[in-house]
Design an enzyme around this catalytic site. Structure first.
Site, PDB file in Angstrom:
ATOM      1  N   ASP A 153       0.921  -1.035   0.230  1.00 19.05           N
ATOM      2  CA  ASP A 153      -0.112   0.242   0.416  1.00 19.05           C
ATOM      3  C   ASP A 153       0.923   1.362  -0.228  1.00 19.05           C
ATOM      4  OD1 ASP A 153      -1.732   1.834   0.597  1.00 19.05           O
ATOM      5  OD2 ASP A 153      -3.126   0.479   1.725  1.00 19.05           O
TER       6      ASP A 153
ATOM      7  N   ASP B  44     -10.744   2.371  -2.684  1.00 15.99           N
ATOM      8  CA  ASP B  44     -11.442   2.208  -1.808  1.00 15.99           C
ATOM      9  C   ASP B  44     -12.927   2.074  -1.946  1.00 15.99           C
ATOM     10  OD1 ASP B  44      -8.973   1.230  -0.413  1.00 15.99           O
ATOM     11  OD2 ASP B  44      -8.650   3.557   0.862  1.00 15.99           O
TER      12      ASP B  44
HETATM   13  C1  GLA Z   1      -5.978   2.052   2.269  1.00 20.29           C
HETATM   14  C2  GLA Z   1      -6.314   0.685   1.632  1.00 20.29           C
HETATM   15  C3  GLA Z   1      -6.990  -0.325   1.772  1.00 20.29           C
HETATM   16  C4  GLA Z   1      -6.604  -0.401   3.041  1.00 20.29           C
HETATM   17  C5  GLA Z   1      -5.865   0.821   4.270  1.00 20.29           C
HETATM   18  C6  GLA Z   1      -5.739   0.055   5.615  1.00 20.29           C
HETATM   19  O1  GLA Z   1      -6.439   2.726   2.409  1.00 20.29           O
HETATM   20  O2  GLA Z   1      -6.280   1.417   0.399  1.00 20.29           O
HETATM   21  O3  GLA Z   1      -7.516  -1.127   1.348  1.00 20.29           O
HETATM   22  O4  GLA Z   1      -5.572  -1.583   2.925  1.00 20.29           O
HETATM   23  O5  GLA Z   1      -4.959   1.650   3.374  1.00 20.29           O
HETATM   24  O6  GLA Z   1      -5.328   1.061   5.985  1.00 20.29           O
END
Ligand code: GLA
Length: 726
Positions: free
Chosen positions: A462, A532
């Protein structure tokens, strides 16, 4: 055309007429031709770019207008230039002349052409590289700028490519949005002057704009006809596409790293390699652009692009940071029973002095939190493996929270400007990858997680913020502007090293949703997280946009809880499953949150997905109805042997009357006979929307001429049809 013949043409040849011999360089794929000519003054000019002609010789019979193949800042300042350099003595101009070209067949499918240019006076060289992927009709173009002078040269502009077009009008489509609203498509007609599509974010550069464009010649872009160029820059750093139309309606398109605030000092003897622009020219609309990119990406653009993908259950939306061993074990147990193939442990598993119990602490401290997970990661891996599940883990290795042991130890490792307030996003700071020690740390962090915990099958990488306060504590004052390029190049190098050491581990590229989706980094990743936002209605648009350049096999799409945590919208489970099954299926919703009926539906849907998975993930995509233009959106995937297809229909806008839009299928074999059946079926008053057709057999010819007509009426309704030669 046979490759041998092609190579002959690619080799420079000489015209029959005129005293001064003209040289030509051709870059060609199966259906496309890009032709350059060397002018009398030894300048390399673009003569033609378009569909391949039966007889390319005809292009040389008259004096067609040309334009610089790689424009430079110098005597003529009419246009933005691909290259602007200041020579060792302060001369601000560059004049490139043609030196030579060579072509090499790298494989049956890949032909590489290198055209060497050199300044007429100064020892500054530019090599233009073209990889021509024959079958996919994709060209990959980049440049290498080399300083052979005795002192430094300063580069202000350094495009990867400089393509020219001549048409009655130009329409550009960009892909834009923001967090939880990625990949929206906006088309506009170009007028005289400049239109720039760019990102200046340095890291997570696609938060607002994706490095992709469609350029339609003479009319708005259409799906099945028209001349369209699709282009995408293989670079995770800041990028720029500059479209400039002159008063005579000629268009030039400069693509490359964003030159904004990125002045680059090229030391003597050193080269700067620009990232590649990948592009394809289609004379049959945008559908062909996408299919070519998908085929290319599965072969060359993604790690294991034709490999297998696992249906995963992710704990993120169910637990966020609030989990412990028993809770996770329960999830793992449920996942196995429901038919999942992989469990992904998301954020929150690390940090001890500063436990990662929220997003304000622990980033950078990659040690398992002993309170939440007293038996460590190996325990969870074992719980998964003994139930036949793979195990995945989340990391965000380029970042650090100020509340962390890493920051206490290395405050000098972060990107920030002196004498300015330290700016955080999501409570975190960026590590400065221009610093080799930081590169080593980032690589070692992942390496250690994977070696300390053997058996990790999957890693979600990420990246949740972009650059602000763009100062490097490592780079000298004179090279502060290198940060943008050096940081992006360094992360690519780290990714390459990790992927090389762990070829069997599946990597997911994520950046707070779809903030990092580019073919520069994607070749080190098997899949990517496009948003997300798991709200299925929103996903219709996000996935629609994402599909233009990126294939379904990489596009992770998860079923979320309802009401959705981001949009607050409540939607049926079937609708959520259907859109997730139109890409690479996963789930964030937890079995404990479900009713028995929903569990049963999910179990069946997962099983059904296993049956259709290879067609969806490896098939050819045909878009039928756009969610931007119709109340229903529809698209289908057709297997390579055309024996199997899956058609997805979603109602985008509910109106007072049912939507009866006719869906005319594409991509089938007109000679074959197909039986049509609804999958993930739901009944409306004991009848399927599709019952009129259910189980009947039609010719491909009929389905592609007459199509299927069935109504859809309810809010959040979807119908998925399997079309199979039986
Ligand atoms: C980001 C990702 C999510 C999740 C969060 C965790 O926002 O896109 O899918 O993994 O971080 O903190």
């Amino acid at each position: 055309m046979r490759l041998k013949t092609l190579l002959l043409i690619v080799l420079v040849f000489v015209t029959a007429h005129g005293a001064a011999a003209l040289e030509y360089v051709m870059v060609a794929t199966q259906n496309t031709c890009l032709l350059f000519k060397v002018s009398g003054k030894k300048r390399l000019e673009q003569l033609y770019f378009g569909e391949k002609l039966k007889n390319a010789e005809e292009l040389k019979m008259v004096n067609l207008p040309t334009s610089a193949a790689y424009s430079t800042f110098g005597t003529d300042h009419t246009f933005e230039a691909a290259l602007r350099a200041v020579q060792l003595d302060g001369n601000t101009s560059t004049e490139l002349v043609y030196v030579s070209s060579r072509t090499e067949k790298k494989s049956d499918n890949l032909v590489q052409t290198i055209v060497s240019l050199k300044d007429a006076y100064y020892a500054l060289n530019v090599d233009m590289y073209f990889n021509a992927y024959q079958k996919e009709d994709v060209i990959e173009q980049w440049s290498v700028i080399t300083n052979n002078q005795t002192k430094n040269v300063t580069l202000h502009n350094f495009a990867s490519s400089d393509l020219s077009f001549s048409a009655s009008s130009y329409y550009v489509t960009q892909f834009c949005g923001t967090w939880a609203d990625e990949m929206n498509m906006k088309e506009q007609r170009l007028t005289e002057g400049i239109k720039i599509i760019d990102s200046k974010l340095g890291v997570r550069t696609n938060q607002f704009t994706h490095p992709c464009f469609l350029l339609s010649l003479g009319q708005e872009a259409r799906e099945n006809d028209g001349k369209v160029i699709g282009g995408t820059l293989a670079w995770p750093g800041s990028f720029q596409f500059c479209f400039e139309v002159d008063p005579y309606k000629n268009l030039r398109v400069l693509s490359g790293m964003n030159p904004y605030a990125s002045t680059y000092t090229l030391e003597k003897g050193k080269s700067l390699k620009t990232p590649a622009l990948l592009y394809t020219y289609s004379d049959a609309g945008t559908g062909l652009v996408s299919r070519r990119f998908h085929t290319w990406a599965r072969q060359y653009g993604l790690k294991n692009g034709n490999g297998e993908r696992s249906i995963l259950l992710n704990n993120w939306e169910a637990t966020y940071f609030d989990f412990d061993e028993p809770k996770l074990t329960q999830i793992i147990d449920d996942a196995a029973k429901m038919g999942f193939e992989l469990f992904l442990l998301d954020d929150g598993w690390f940090g001890n002095k500063y436990p990662r119990n929220d997003d304000d602490a622990g980033l950078g401290d990659w040690q398992t939190n002993t309170k939440k997970l007293p038996n460590g990661i190996p325990y969870l891996i074992n719980e998964c493996h003994k139930r036949g599940l793979k195990f995945g883990i989340w990391v965000e290795p380029e970042m650090v929270n100020p509340k962390s042991e890493l920051y206490e130890k290395h405050p000098d490792w972060i990107i920030t400007q002196p004498n300015r307030e330290m700016l955080t996003q999501r409570n975190q700071l960026l590590l400065d990858l221009s610093n080799p020690k930081v590169q080593e740390f980032v690589y070692n962090s992942i390496d250690k997680i994977l070696t300390d915990n053997p058996g990790i099958d999957y890693v979600k990488w990420d990246c949740n913020r972009y650059i602000t306060n763009s100062g490097s504590q490592y780079l000298p004052a004179a090279k502060q502007s290198h940060l943008w390029i050096d940081n992006a190049a360094a992360i690519l190098a780290v990714m390459e090293k990790v992927a090389a050491k762990y070829p069997k581990v599946c990597f997911m590229e994520c950046s707070g949703g779809g903030g990092r989706m580019d073919y520069g980094s994607m070749k080190y990743f098997d899949e990517f997280w496009i948003s997300d936002n798991g709200d299925p209605l929103q996903r219709l648009f996000t996935q629609w946009g994402g599909q233009y350049f990126f294939p379904a096999i990489g596009m992770a799409s998860h079923v979320s809880v309802s009401p959705n945590h981001i949009s607050g919208r409540s939607t049926p489970l079937k609708f959520r499953f259907d859109i997730a099954m139109a890409a690479k299926l996963g789930m964030d919703l937890q079995p404990v949150q479900m009713t028995e009926t929903d569990k049963e539906f999910s179990k069946n849907a997962i099983q059904t997905y296993k049956d259709i998975r290879s067609t969806v993930l490896l098939g050819d995509l045909y878009r039928i109805l756009s969610p931007y233009e119709h109340n229903r959106t529809a698209y289908m995937y057709v297997s390579a042997d055309k024996k199997d297809a899956v058609l997805f229909n979603f109602l985008v806008r509910k109106r007072i009357y049912p939507d009866n839009e006719n869906v005319v299928l594409k991509g089938l074999d007109p000679q074959k006979h197909y039986t049509v059946r609804e999958i993930n079926r739901e009944s409306y008053n004991n009848r399927s929307r599709f019952s009129e057709y259910e189980g009947k057999t039609f010719s491909g010819d009929y389905l592609m001429a007459v199509g299927l007509t069935f109504s859809m009426q309810n809010e959040y309704e979807s119908v998925v049809i399997r079309i199979r030669e039986e």
